[in-house]
Design a protein around this motif. Structure first.
Motif, PDB file in Angstrom:
ATOM      1  N   TYR A 204     -11.598 -17.168 -15.066  1.00 14.82           N
ATOM      2  CA  TYR A 204     -10.269 -17.313 -13.880  1.00 14.82           C
ATOM      3  C   TYR A 204     -11.526 -16.955 -12.484  1.00 14.82           C
ATOM      4  CZ  TYR A 204      -6.573 -15.591 -17.242  1.00 14.82           C
ATOM      5  OH  TYR A 204      -5.477 -14.994 -17.697  1.00 14.82           O
ATOM      6  N   GLY A 205     -11.869 -17.041 -12.639  1.00 12.15           N
ATOM      7  CA  GLY A 205     -13.227 -17.105 -11.906  1.00 12.15           C
ATOM      8  C   GLY A 205     -13.906 -15.172 -11.037  1.00 12.15           C
ATOM      9  N   ALA A 206     -14.180 -15.467 -10.050  1.00 12.54           N
ATOM     10  CA  ALA A 206     -14.459 -14.223  -9.337  1.00 12.54           C
ATOM     11  C   ALA A 206     -14.757 -14.216  -7.728  1.00 12.54           C
ATOM     12  CB  ALA A 206     -15.987 -14.433  -9.777  1.00 12.54           C
ATOM     13  N   PHE A 207     -14.401 -12.680  -7.412  1.00 12.92           N
ATOM     14  CA  PHE A 207     -14.211 -13.282  -6.189  1.00 12.92           C
ATOM     15  C   PHE A 207     -15.339 -12.187  -6.037  1.00 12.92           C
ATOM     16  CE2 PHE A 207     -11.512  -9.658  -6.599  1.00 12.92           C
ATOM     17  CZ  PHE A 207     -11.339  -8.436  -5.559  1.00 12.92           C
ATOM     18  N   ALA A 208     -15.786 -12.392  -3.931  1.00 10.58           N
ATOM     19  CA  ALA A 208     -16.402 -11.691  -3.514  1.00 10.58           C
ATOM     20  C   ALA A 208     -15.903 -10.866  -2.065  1.00 10.58           C
ATOM     21  CB  ALA A 208     -17.626 -12.533  -2.717  1.00 10.58           C
ATOM     22  N   ILE A 209     -16.184  -9.821  -2.239  1.00 11.28           N
ATOM     23  CA  ILE A 209     -15.747  -8.904  -0.648  1.00 11.28           C
ATOM     24  C   ILE A 209     -16.258  -8.204   0.074  1.00 11.28           C
ATOM     25  CG2 ILE A 209     -14.725  -7.216  -2.239  1.00 11.28           C
ATOM     26  CD1 ILE A 209     -12.128  -6.649  -0.977  1.00 11.28           C
ATOM     27  N   SER A 210     -16.278  -7.824   1.599  1.00 18.18           N
ATOM     28  CA  SER A 210     -17.609  -7.558   2.050  1.00 18.18           C
ATOM     29  C   SER A 210     -16.171  -6.532   3.084  1.00 18.18           C
ATOM     30  CB  SER A 210     -18.366  -8.096   3.239  1.00 18.18           C
ATOM     31  OG  SER A 210     -18.086  -9.223   3.836  1.00 18.18           O
ATOM     32  N   GLU A 211     -16.312  -6.407   4.039  1.00 22.33           N
ATOM     33  CA  GLU A 211     -15.835  -5.940   6.008  1.00 22.33           C
ATOM     34  C   GLU A 211     -15.321  -6.890   6.442  1.00 22.33           C
ATOM     35  OE1 GLU A 211     -18.364  -2.646   7.517  1.00 22.33           O
ATOM     36  OE2 GLU A 211     -18.141  -1.583   6.085  1.00 22.33           O
ATOM     37  N   ALA A 212     -16.274  -8.268   5.771  1.00 20.86           N
ATOM     38  CA  ALA A 212     -15.429  -8.994   6.779  1.00 20.86           C
ATOM     39  C   ALA A 212     -14.931 -10.739   6.283  1.00 20.86           C
ATOM     40  CB  ALA A 212     -17.245  -9.958   7.674  1.00 20.86           C
ATOM     41  N   PHE A 213     -14.661 -10.297   5.249  1.00 15.32           N
ATOM     42  CA  PHE A 213     -14.661 -11.814   4.897  1.00 15.32           C
ATOM     43  C   PHE A 213     -14.171 -11.780   3.168  1.00 15.32           C
ATOM     44  CE2 PHE A 213     -19.182 -12.066   3.705  1.00 15.32           C
ATOM     45  CZ  PHE A 213     -18.509 -12.376   2.307  1.00 15.32           C
ATOM     46  N   THR A 214     -13.129 -12.044   2.399  1.00 18.20           N
ATOM     47  CA  THR A 214     -13.495 -12.388   1.259  1.00 18.20           C
ATOM     48  C   THR A 214     -13.219 -13.453   0.661  1.00 18.20           C
ATOM     49  OG1 THR A 214     -11.487 -10.251   1.754  1.00 18.20           O
ATOM     50  CG2 THR A 214     -11.356 -11.744  -1.144  1.00 18.20           C
ATOM     51  N   PHE A 215     -14.269 -14.283  -0.358  1.00 21.97           N
ATOM     52  CA  PHE A 215     -14.036 -15.116  -0.619  1.00 21.97           C
ATOM     53  C   PHE A 215     -13.677 -15.061  -2.174  1.00 21.97           C
ATOM     54  CE2 PHE A 215     -16.260 -19.013  -2.565  1.00 21.97           C
ATOM     55  CZ  PHE A 215     -15.773 -19.714  -2.029  1.00 21.97           C
ATOM     56  N   PHE A 216     -13.060 -16.348  -2.675  1.00 20.64           N
ATOM     57  CA  PHE A 216     -12.789 -16.541  -4.495  1.00 20.64           C
ATOM     58  C   PHE A 216     -13.035 -17.683  -4.784  1.00 20.64           C
ATOM     59  CE2 PHE A 216      -9.415 -13.881  -2.773  1.00 20.64           C
ATOM     60  CZ  PHE A 216      -8.756 -13.255  -4.120  1.00 20.64           C
ATOM     61  N   ALA A 217     -14.208 -17.397  -5.746  1.00 20.27           N
ATOM     62  CA  ALA A 217     -14.472 -18.937  -6.647  1.00 20.27           C
ATOM     63  C   ALA A 217     -14.427 -19.021  -8.384  1.00 20.27           C
ATOM     64  CB  ALA A 217     -16.138 -18.788  -6.752  1.00 20.27           C
ATOM     65  N   PRO A 218     -13.043 -20.234  -8.204  1.00 25.31           N
ATOM     66  CA  PRO A 218     -12.552 -20.793  -9.768  1.00 25.31           C
ATOM     67  C   PRO A 218     -13.921 -20.756 -10.548  1.00 25.31           C
ATOM     68  CG  PRO A 218     -12.612 -22.721  -7.504  1.00 25.31           C
ATOM     69  CD  PRO A 218     -12.954 -21.162  -7.100  1.00 25.31           C
ATOM     70  N   VAL A 219     -13.075 -21.706 -11.827  1.00 23.63           N
ATOM     71  CA  VAL A 219     -14.594 -21.250 -12.723  1.00 23.63           C
ATOM     72  C   VAL A 219     -14.769 -23.028 -12.641  1.00 23.63           C
ATOM     73  CG1 VAL A 219     -13.980 -19.565 -13.946  1.00 23.63           C
ATOM     74  CG2 VAL A 219     -12.332 -21.252 -14.730  1.00 23.63           C
ATOM     75  N   TYR A 220     -15.675 -23.367 -13.384  1.00 24.49           N
ATOM     76  CA  TYR A 220     -15.617 -24.793 -13.801  1.00 24.49           C
ATOM     77  C   TYR A 220     -14.896 -25.056 -14.573  1.00 24.49           C
ATOM     78  CZ  TYR A 220     -17.421 -29.616 -14.350  1.00 24.49           C
ATOM     79  OH  TYR A 220     -17.381 -30.916 -14.764  1.00 24.49           O
ATOM     80  N   PRO A 221     -14.250 -26.329 -14.703  1.00 26.59           N
ATOM     81  CA  PRO A 221     -13.289 -26.426 -16.093  1.00 26.59           C
ATOM     82  C   PRO A 221     -13.708 -27.176 -17.340  1.00 26.59           C
ATOM     83  CG  PRO A 221     -12.924 -27.824 -14.033  1.00 26.59           C
ATOM     84  CD  PRO A 221     -13.568 -27.418 -13.610  1.00 26.59           C
ATOM     85  N   VAL A 222     -14.272 -26.420 -18.280  1.00 25.26           N
ATOM     86  CA  VAL A 222     -15.146 -26.452 -18.850  1.00 25.26           C
ATOM     87  C   VAL A 222     -14.033 -26.679 -20.376  1.00 25.26           C
ATOM     88  CG1 VAL A 222     -16.481 -25.596 -21.406  1.00 25.26           C
ATOM     89  CG2 VAL A 222     -17.023 -25.054 -18.828  1.00 25.26           C
ATOM     90  N   ARG A 223     -13.961 -28.106 -20.779  1.00 30.56           N
ATOM     91  CA  ARG A 223     -12.437 -28.386 -21.642  1.00 30.56           C
ATOM     92  C   ARG A 223     -12.760 -27.136 -23.170  1.00 30.56           C
ATOM     93  NH1 ARG A 223     -11.574 -30.403 -16.747  1.00 30.56           N
ATOM     94  NH2 ARG A 223      -9.557 -31.125 -16.652  1.00 30.56           N
ATOM     95  N   ASN A 224     -14.649 -27.211 -23.663  1.00 29.39           N
ATOM     96  CA  ASN A 224     -14.518 -26.721 -24.664  1.00 29.39           C
ATOM     97  C   ASN A 224     -15.889 -25.717 -24.875  1.00 29.39           C
ATOM     98  OD1 ASN A 224     -15.145 -26.193 -27.899  1.00 29.39           O
ATOM     99  ND2 ASN A 224     -16.165 -27.855 -27.880  1.00 29.39           N
ATOM    100  N   VAL A 225     -15.449 -24.314 -25.175  1.00 32.27           N
ATOM    101  CA  VAL A 225     -15.379 -23.037 -24.975  1.00 32.27           C
ATOM    102  C   VAL A 225     -16.421 -22.988 -26.050  1.00 32.27           C
ATOM    103  CG1 VAL A 225     -16.282 -20.362 -24.218  1.00 32.27           C
ATOM    104  CG2 VAL A 225     -14.708 -22.319 -22.093  1.00 32.27           C
ATOM    105  N   VAL A 226     -17.913 -22.733 -26.430  1.00 30.37           N
ATOM    106  CA  VAL A 226     -18.595 -22.555 -27.200  1.00 30.37           C
ATOM    107  C   VAL A 226     -18.707 -20.520 -27.579  1.00 30.37           C
ATOM    108  CG1 VAL A 226     -20.282 -22.961 -28.540  1.00 30.37           C
ATOM    109  CG2 VAL A 226     -18.825 -24.675 -27.582  1.00 30.37           C
TER     110      VAL A 226
END
Length: 303
Positions: A204-226
């Motif tokens: 589902y990705g990752a998110f960064a949080i500080s006292e100043a902001f929150t930011f979500f980074a999605p995953v790059y869509p890999v069709r075949n995870v090995v």
């Protein structure tokens, strides 16, 4: 800015729905350094046994990764055996610490001027020992896991209070803080003294949080995870490599570092071990970065 990476080096035996590999290169220090070398000068600190293939050390040197901090100790290299029935969760079948059980990280003099430090998932007392040797580092990050939270939480909190960035997954940050909501847990983790909490959420990705902001980074869509082994370390290597390479810890740089981390993890999971990470080129990274940035942009005329 040079990045020093301290962590495990292993020989992994891994089984996933895509197949099985025996005693392939693994460990947090190798995954993170093989990624970060794309963005900055990198040095590695770890320990291997006398049975560790020389070709793996030569590979790092070939990528201009400093291996002076890689100790070759008498005995066998750390080994991990695991399988994935569900690609979101590894099942450990066997762990043989071998020389890693007595790992005593000594930072070479040539590393002492490093300004950026990533402490991989090792015992908090070892993380503390490294911190005491690199007390001039400007940007310090650590990774941790549920085992250290359960077994030596006080030692872990003693390290966390002196670092800038905490990498941790969702279940672990809830365990660490005692909060059931991930955002409340992230806020509570900030109160330990870090400037930024980066919470990994697998597919589902990752998110960064500080006292100043929150930011979500999605995953790059890999069709075949090995093989998802090392995805978190690859993410951290991309994040820290970008920050070190730009010598920038601003909000804007952190957001771009999050996306770089996601992109580098996407290469890692496409094959076993570090097969894809060894082949990735700058143009490949740029192509996926463009895709990610385009997919996250807002169309001005959208209603």
């Amino acid at each position: 800015m040079k990045l020093t990476i301290v962590g495990s080096v292993a020989l992994d035996t891994i089984q996933t729905p895509s197949g099985k590999v025996n005693e392939v290169l693994g460990g947090s220090a190798y995954y993170a350094s093989l990624v970060s070398r794309n963005f900055c000068k990198t040095g590695i600190v770890g320990v291997v046994g006398q049975d560790f293939p020389q070709e793996y050390i030569d590979m790092l040197n070939g990528f201009n990764i400093d291996t002076e901090g890689l100790e070759i100790a008498e005995g066998k290299t750390f080994r991990w055996v695991g399988k994935y029935d569900n690609l979101n969760q590894a099942i450990t079948l066997d762990t043989q610490l071998n020389v890693f059980a007595d790992f005593d990280p000594i930072i070479p003099e040539s590393y002492k001027s490093t300004e950026c430090l990533f402490l991989g998932n090792i015992h908090p007392k070892l993380q503390r020992k490294v911190l005491d040797q690199l007390d001039h580092a400007k940007i310090i990050a650590i990774d941790t896991m549920n085992y250290w939270i359960e077994s030596c939480k006080d030692d872990l909190l003693d390290v966390i209070k002196d670092v800038d960035i905490l990498f941790i997954n969702e279940d672990e940050v809830k365990q660490l803080t005692g909060k059931k909501n991930v955002f409340q847990a992230a806020d509570a983790a900030l109160e330990y003294g870090v400037k930024l909490v980066v919470i990994k959420q697998g597919e589902y990705g990752a998110f960064a949080i500080s006292e100043a902001f929150t930011f979500f980074a999605p995953v790059y869509p890999v069709r075949n995870v090995v093989d998802p082994t090392g995805a978190g370390d690859s993410f951290a290597g991309g994040f820290m490599g970008y920050i070190a390479g730009k010598n920038d810890f601003s909000q804007h740089a952190v957001k771009l570092a999050m996306i770089h981390g996601s992109v580098m993890a996407s290469f890692n999971i496409q094959d076993f071990s570090m097969t894809e990470l060894k082949k990735v080129k700058t143009k490949d990274i740029e192509k996926r970065m463009k895709y990610m940035l385009d997919s996250m942009s807002i169309i001005k005329n959208a209603k």
